[in-house]
Design a protein around this motif. Structure first.
Motif, PDB file in Angstrom:
ATOM      1  N   PRO A  60       0.812  -1.218   0.000  1.00  0.00           N
ATOM      2  CA  PRO A  60       0.000   0.000   0.000  1.00  0.00           C
ATOM      3  C   PRO A  60       0.843   1.264   0.000  1.00  0.00           C
ATOM      4  CG  PRO A  60      -0.129  -1.151   2.120  1.00  0.00           C
ATOM      5  CD  PRO A  60       0.559  -2.057   1.177  1.00  0.00           C
ATOM      6  N   VAL A  61       0.439   2.196  -0.846  1.00  0.00           N
ATOM      7  CA  VAL A  61       1.059   3.520  -0.836  1.00  0.00           C
ATOM      8  C   VAL A  61      -0.050   4.512  -0.535  1.00  0.00           C
ATOM      9  CG1 VAL A  61       2.231   5.257  -2.197  1.00  0.00           C
ATOM     10  CG2 VAL A  61       2.765   2.862  -2.560  1.00  0.00           C
ATOM     11  N   VAL A  62       0.033   5.152   0.624  1.00  0.00           N
ATOM     12  CA  VAL A  62      -0.935   6.199   0.926  1.00  0.00           C
ATOM     13  C   VAL A  62      -0.161   7.453   1.279  1.00  0.00           C
ATOM     14  CG1 VAL A  62      -2.754   4.666   1.734  1.00  0.00           C
ATOM     15  CG2 VAL A  62      -1.089   5.529   3.358  1.00  0.00           C
ATOM     16  N   TYR A  63      -0.828   8.600   1.102  1.00  0.00           N
ATOM     17  CA  TYR A  63      -0.221   9.856   1.502  1.00  0.00           C
ATOM     18  C   TYR A  63      -0.613  10.082   2.958  1.00  0.00           C
ATOM     19  CZ  TYR A  63       0.290   9.992  -3.505  1.00  0.00           C
ATOM     20  OH  TYR A  63       0.605   9.657  -4.791  1.00  0.00           O
ATOM     21  N   ASP A  64       0.346   9.804   3.839  1.00  0.00           N
ATOM     22  CA  ASP A  64       0.111   9.757   5.284  1.00  0.00           C
ATOM     23  C   ASP A  64      -0.625  10.954   5.862  1.00  0.00           C
ATOM     24  OD1 ASP A  64       1.247   7.354   5.610  1.00  0.00           O
ATOM     25  OD2 ASP A  64       3.227   8.107   6.185  1.00  0.00           O
ATOM     26  N   THR A  65      -0.224  12.151   5.421  1.00  0.00           N
ATOM     27  CA  THR A  65      -0.740  13.347   6.078  1.00  0.00           C
ATOM     28  C   THR A  65      -2.137  13.721   5.595  1.00  0.00           C
ATOM     29  OG1 THR A  65       0.500  14.588   4.448  1.00  0.00           O
ATOM     30  CG2 THR A  65       1.480  14.377   6.626  1.00  0.00           C
ATOM     31  N   MET A  66      -2.580  13.081   4.498  1.00  0.00           N
ATOM     32  CA  MET A  66      -3.898  13.425   3.965  1.00  0.00           C
ATOM     33  C   MET A  66      -4.959  12.525   4.584  1.00  0.00           C
ATOM     34  SD  MET A  66      -3.473  13.668  -0.084  1.00  0.00           S
ATOM     35  CE  MET A  66      -2.031  14.278  -0.896  1.00  0.00           C
ATOM     36  N   THR A  67      -6.185  12.987   4.524  1.00  0.00           N
ATOM     37  CA  THR A  67      -7.287  12.123   4.933  1.00  0.00           C
ATOM     38  C   THR A  67      -7.546  11.114   3.818  1.00  0.00           C
ATOM     39  OG1 THR A  67      -8.893  13.557   3.900  1.00  0.00           O
ATOM     40  CG2 THR A  67      -8.402  13.987   6.212  1.00  0.00           C
ATOM     41  N   PHE A  77      -6.850  12.830  -4.685  1.00  0.00           N
ATOM     42  CA  PHE A  77      -5.551  13.315  -5.162  1.00  0.00           C
ATOM     43  C   PHE A  77      -5.352  13.190  -6.684  1.00  0.00           C
ATOM     44  CE2 PHE A  77      -0.779  12.882  -5.256  1.00  0.00           C
ATOM     45  CZ  PHE A  77      -0.512  14.189  -4.907  1.00  0.00           C
ATOM     46  N   LYS A  98     -13.034  10.644   6.582  1.00  0.00           N
ATOM     47  CA  LYS A  98     -12.487  11.797   7.291  1.00  0.00           C
ATOM     48  C   LYS A  98     -11.229  11.471   8.081  1.00  0.00           C
ATOM     49  CE  LYS A  98     -16.346  14.918   7.537  1.00  0.00           C
ATOM     50  NZ  LYS A  98     -17.504  14.101   7.090  1.00  0.00           N
ATOM     51  N   ARG A  99     -10.891  10.201   8.138  1.00  0.00           N
ATOM     52  CA  ARG A  99      -9.714   9.805   8.921  1.00  0.00           C
ATOM     53  C   ARG A  99      -8.418  10.118   8.186  1.00  0.00           C
ATOM     54  NH1 ARG A  99      -9.546   3.900  11.332  1.00  0.00           N
ATOM     55  NH2 ARG A  99      -7.551   4.683  12.060  1.00  0.00           N
ATOM     56  N   LYS A 100      -7.350  10.342   8.978  1.00  0.00           N
ATOM     57  CA  LYS A 100      -6.019  10.461   8.374  1.00  0.00           C
ATOM     58  C   LYS A 100      -5.600   9.087   7.877  1.00  0.00           C
ATOM     59  CE  LYS A 100      -3.894  14.568   8.851  1.00  0.00           C
ATOM     60  NZ  LYS A 100      -3.771  15.218  10.154  1.00  0.00           N
ATOM     61  N   LYS A 146      -2.839   7.831   7.718  1.00  0.00           N
ATOM     62  CA  LYS A 146      -1.729   7.247   8.481  1.00  0.00           C
ATOM     63  C   LYS A 146      -2.181   6.178   9.471  1.00  0.00           C
ATOM     64  CE  LYS A 146       2.335   8.589  11.018  1.00  0.00           C
ATOM     65  NZ  LYS A 146       2.977   9.558  11.844  1.00  0.00           N
ATOM     66  N   ARG A 198      -7.428   4.928  -5.323  1.00  0.00           N
ATOM     67  CA  ARG A 198      -6.774   5.953  -6.135  1.00  0.00           C
ATOM     68  C   ARG A 198      -6.609   5.498  -7.575  1.00  0.00           C
ATOM     69  NH1 ARG A 198      -2.820   6.507  -2.421  1.00  0.00           N
ATOM     70  NH2 ARG A 198      -1.328   5.944  -4.020  1.00  0.00           N
TER      71      ARG A 198
END
Lengths: 289, 385
Positions: free
Chosen positions: B90-97, B104, B134-136, B138, B152
Motif C-alpha cells: 500500500p502507498v498512501v499519503y500519510d498526512t492526507m485524509t 488526489f 475523514k480519517r487520516k 496514516k 486511487r
C-alpha cells in the motif's frame, strides 16, 4: 490465583545506570544548585541567601539583553538552516560516485573544530586579507564585522549556517533515502506535481528527522560559545554576546559564583522548556485526529 | 481506455546483454484488447512486474515499442500516459485524509471539486471506505491502506488502463475474495482495460477473462482459464496451472519391425493420433515430452489389458477429492480420484486418453487439432530457440 514471585533483584541491574547518571548529571547539577542559593566568600565563610541570586540575575538588564539576543539568534539560524538543509538534501545525488562525493563535501564543515571555524571566519571576513571581506569591499559594501554590529551579526549567522546546515542536510538526506521508490512511482501514476511530491511524500517522511534536527540545532545554537567568542569576542560592544558568553564573563571573569550558578539553572530550564514545548507541539500535530 | 500493444518488446537491466538470460523480458509481441480483464500470471522473477512497469511507463523498454491504441508511447512519462497502477504494497499519503487521498489523482488533473466529491464517494462506497473518509490515512490498517491505494487507481474513469501489481498480497483471505469480485464488477461497469499481475492461478482465473502466463521473460500462453487447463501451450503452463500440475514424461519415437513408428515410454507404447505421428516425423523430433493432467488420467478399478500396470505410491486425501501418486516405469505421476472412487493399492491399471495426452517438443505444444492450422507465431519462435 497468585503466581507472581516477588523479586526485587532486578533493581541491582539498574544500579550501574543510577551511579553513572549520578556522577555525570545529578551531582554536578546539585553542586550548581548548592552555589545558587549561597553567598560564598571562602570555603568556610558562606551564607544561605535563598532566591536572592535568582532575583538578581532575572532583573539584570545585561543578561536580559543577552537572552533576547540568544532567542533571536537561535530562531534566525533555525529558520535559515532547516529549509536550506532540506534543499541541499534534495539536490544531493543518490546514486553512484557522485553520492559519496557529495556526502563527503557536505560533511566537511562538521569535521572542523569549533574554534577553528571561528578562526577561519575571522580571517575570511577581514577586508585586508580575507576573501569574503575583500570581496565585499571590492563591490563597494562597507563591511567590517569588528566595528559594525549588523556586520558582526551577519558574519556570526553566516558562520553558523555554514557550519551546521550540513547537519540538517545529512539528516534529511538519510530521511529521503529511506523513502521507498514505490511512493515516487505511485505519485507519478497519480500525476502529482514536483511540489505535491515534496509536500505529501517527502516532507511527511522527513518529519521525524526534522524534529531531531531542529531540537539539536536549537540546543546547540542556544549554547553557542566558541565561534562567536573567537570571531567577535562578543562585540562590537556586546552586540554578539550570547548567553553562555555572558555566563562565562560572570562566572570566570568576575568570579560571581552565586549569580552565575543561579543563571546557569535558569539557562538550563529555558532550554528544557523550549525543547519540551517544541517536542509536544510537533507530536500533537502528528497525531491522528 | 485503450488497447495496449507490445511490439517486439524486450527489456534488459544490464548494459551489455549478451545471452538470453540477461533479459528480464525476452522479445515478445502481445496485444491487450480494449476493455478486457486480463491476468498476467507467472512465478516470482519471471518479469511480470517489469512488464507492468513498462506498460505504465515507470520503465522504458530497452527494445521494441509500447503502443496505446496504435500510438507509440515509449517516450511518454507515466504521468502523460494517463494510466492507473496499484502496487503490491500500500502507498498512501500519510498526512492526507482518506478523502484527500482518493481525490488526489483527480485534483492533480484539475477535475472540478463537485465531480471529485461525487467520484470519491462512489469509489469509497464500492470499497466500503465511506465511514473512513475523514480519517487520516496514516492510522489505517494495512488492508484499509491497500483499499485506499486501489481506490486511487479507480477514481479516474478515463484512464487508458488500470494495472494491478499483486494488489491483494497484504489483504486477508476473506476480504481478498470480496475485493476481487469488486474489481470484476468495476470492470464490468466501466469497461476499462485491466491487467492484473499475480502468481496465484485462482486469483487470475476469478478475475480475468483471459490469462497470459509468463515464464522466463516471455508470455508462453494467452488464453481463457479453460484453454490453459485443457490445452497448455507450454510445459510450464501445464506445470504451473492446476493443482497438482500436469504429469510430464519423456517418450521416444521408435520404428517397429513393420516400419510403422510408435511412441514409446520405456516398455510401453503410448497411443497418439496418426496425424500427430506424421507431424512429429515431419518435424524430425525423436524425443518428445508427453503431458497429461491428473484429472484426465483414467484409473481402472480392475485389471485391464489395454491399460498400463503401475505401482501405487500413496494417496492424499484433500477432502472433496483424493490425489493418487503412482509409479509408472519408475516415474512418479499423479491422478485425481473422485470422492466416490475406491482407493486403490498395490498394482493398478491406468490409461491415458489420447485426447488429453499432449505432446511437447522443446517445451512447446505440438497441436494437430483443427485450430492448429492457424499456428500462432510464438510457437514457431519457440522451436527456433
Amino acid at each position: 490465583m497468585q503466581t507472581k514471585v516477588e523479586n526485587n533483584k532486578a533493581w541491582f541491574l539498574v544500579l550501574p545506570v543510577f551511579l553513572i547518571v549520578a556522577f555525570s548529571a545529578i551531582i554536578p547539577l546539585m553542586t550548581v544548585v548548592n552555589y545558587s542559593v549561597q553567598d560564598i566568600f571562602d570555603p568556610y565563610t558562606r551564607y544561605f541567601v535563598g532566591t536572592e541570586w535568582f532575583k538578581q540575575v532575572m532583573l539584570d538588564s545585561r543578561l536580559q539583553e543577552a537572552l533576547l539576543r540568544q532567542f533571536i539568534y537561535s530562531f534566525t539560524i533555525i529558520i535559515i538552516e532547516v529549509p536550506l538543509g532540506i534543499c541541499v538534501a534534495l539536490m544531493m545525488p543518490t546514486k553512484g560516485r557522485g553520492a559519496s562525493l557529495a556526502l563527503i563535501l557536505v560533511a566537511i564543515p562538521l569535521l572542523i573544530p569549533w574554534n577553528v571555524v571561528g578562526t577561519i571566519w575571522q580571517i575570511f571576513g577581514r577586508a585586508d586579507i580575507g576573501l569574503f571581506g575583500a570581496f565585499m569591499s571590492s563591490i563597494g559594501v562597507d563591511y567590517n564585522y569588528a566595528s559594525d554590529p549588523t556586520d558582526a551579526w551577519l558574519t556570526v549567522v553566516l558562520m553558523d549556517v555554514w557550519h551546521w546546515t550540513p547537519l540538517v542536510a545529512l539528516l534529511c538526506y538519510s530521511g529521503l533515502r529511506a523513502i521507498p521508490e514505490v511512493y515516487y512511482q505511485a505519485a507519478r501514476i497519480d500525476q502529482a506535481s514536483r511540489w505535491a511530491v515534496f509536500r505529501y511524500i517527502q516532507l511527511p517522511k522527513l518529519t521525524n528527522v526534522l524534529i531531531i534536527g531542529v531540537l539539536l540545532r536549537f540546543m546547540d545554537s542556544f549554547m553557542i560559545y566558541t565561534e562567536p567568542f573567537v570571531l567577535t569576542g562578543g562585540g562590537p560592544g556586546s552586540s554578539t554576546t550570547f548567553l553562555s558568553q555572558a555566563l562565562v564573563q560572570q562566572a570566570i571573569g568576575q568570579f560571581d559564583l552565586g549569580p552565575a550558578a543561579a543563571f546557569s539553572l535558569v539557562y538550563f530550564l529555558i532550554i528544557l522548556l523550549v525543547c519540551w514545548v517544541f517536542y509536544t507541539t510537533i507530536m500533537n500535530m502528528q497525531k491522528d485526529k | 481506455m485503450a488497447s495496449i500493444t507490445l511490439n517486439a518488446l524486450a527489456h534488459t537491466y544490464t548494459d551489455n546483454p549478451t545471452k538470453p538470460e540477461d533479459y528480464a523480458i525476452r522479445e515478445m509481441s502481445h496485444v491487450w484488447e480494449q476493455g478486457g480483464a486480463f491476468a498476467l500470471l507467472g512465478p516470482s522473477g519471471c518479469g511480470k512486474s517489469t512488464l507492468l512497469n513498462i506498460i505504465s511507463g515507470l520503465l522504458e523498454p530497452s527494445h521494441g515499442e509500447v503502443l496505446f491504441d496504435g500510438k507509440r508511447v515509449n517516450e511518454l512519462k507515466p504521468e502523460e500516459r494517463n494510466i492507473a497502477q496499484v502496487f503490491q504494497f500500500p502507498v498512501v499519503y500519510d498526512t492526507m485524509t482518506v478523502f484527500d487521498n482518493l481525490a488526489f489523482p483527480l485534483r492533480n488533473i484539475g477535475v472540478p471539486e463537485y465531480k471529485v466529491k461525487s467520484k470519491v464517494y462512489e469509489v469509497a462506497e464500492i470499497l466500503e471506505l465511506s465511514d473512513q473518509l475523514k480519517r487520516k490515512a496514516k492510522g489505517l490498517s494495512a488492508d484499509q491502506k491497500q483499499k485506499v491505494s486501489m481506490g486511487r487507481g479507480l477514481v479516474r474513469d478515463d484512464v487508458s488502463a488500470i494495472l494491478f501489481d499483486e494488489p491483494l498480497t497484504v489483504i486477508d483471505p476473506q476480504l481478498k475474495w470480496k475485493l476481487r469480485r469488486k474489481l470484476k464488477q468495476i470492470h464490468e461497469q466501466f469497461n476499462i482495460t485491466m491487467v492484473y499481475v499475480t502468481h496465484d492461478q485462482l486469483e487470475a482465473s476469478t478475475f480475468a477473462d483471459k490469462i497470459a502466463v509468463m515464464y522466463n521473460g516471455k508470455i508462453v500462453q494467452f488464453g481463457t482459464p479453460r484453454e490453459l487447463f485443457e490445452k497448455p501451450a507450454h510445459t510450464f503452463v501445464g506445470y504451473f496451472i492446476g493443482s497438482p500440475g500436469m504429469n510430464f514424461f519423456e517418450a521416444e519415437l521408435k520404428s517397429q519391425d513393420d516400419k510403422k513408428e510408435v511412441l514409446m515410454f520405456g516398455d510401453y507404447e503410448i497411443s497418439i493420433s496418426d496425424a500427430m505421428l506424421t507431424r512429429l516425423k515431419a518435424m524430425g523430433a525423436n524425443k518428445v515430452t508427453l503431458g497429461i493432467r491428473p484429472e484426465f488420467v483414467h484409473v481402472w478399478d480392475g485389471k485391464n489389458n489395454d491399460a498400463f500396470p503401475v505401482e501405487v505410491d500413496y494417496v492424499e486425501d484433500l477432502g472433496t477429492y483424493k490425489i493418487l501418486s503412482f509409479l509408472f516405469q519408475g516415474q512418479v505421476m499423479k491422478a485425481r480420484l473422485s470422492e466416490d472412487q475406491k482407493v486403490p493399492s498395490g498394482q493398478i491399471y491406468v490409461s491415458f486418453p489420447e485426447q488429453w495426452t499432449k505432446v511437447y517438443v522443446d517445451e512447446y505444444l505440438v497441436d494437430v487439432s483443427d485450430q492448429a492450422h492457424s499456428e500462432d507465431p510464438k510457437k514457431e519462435t519457440g522451436h527456433a530457440n
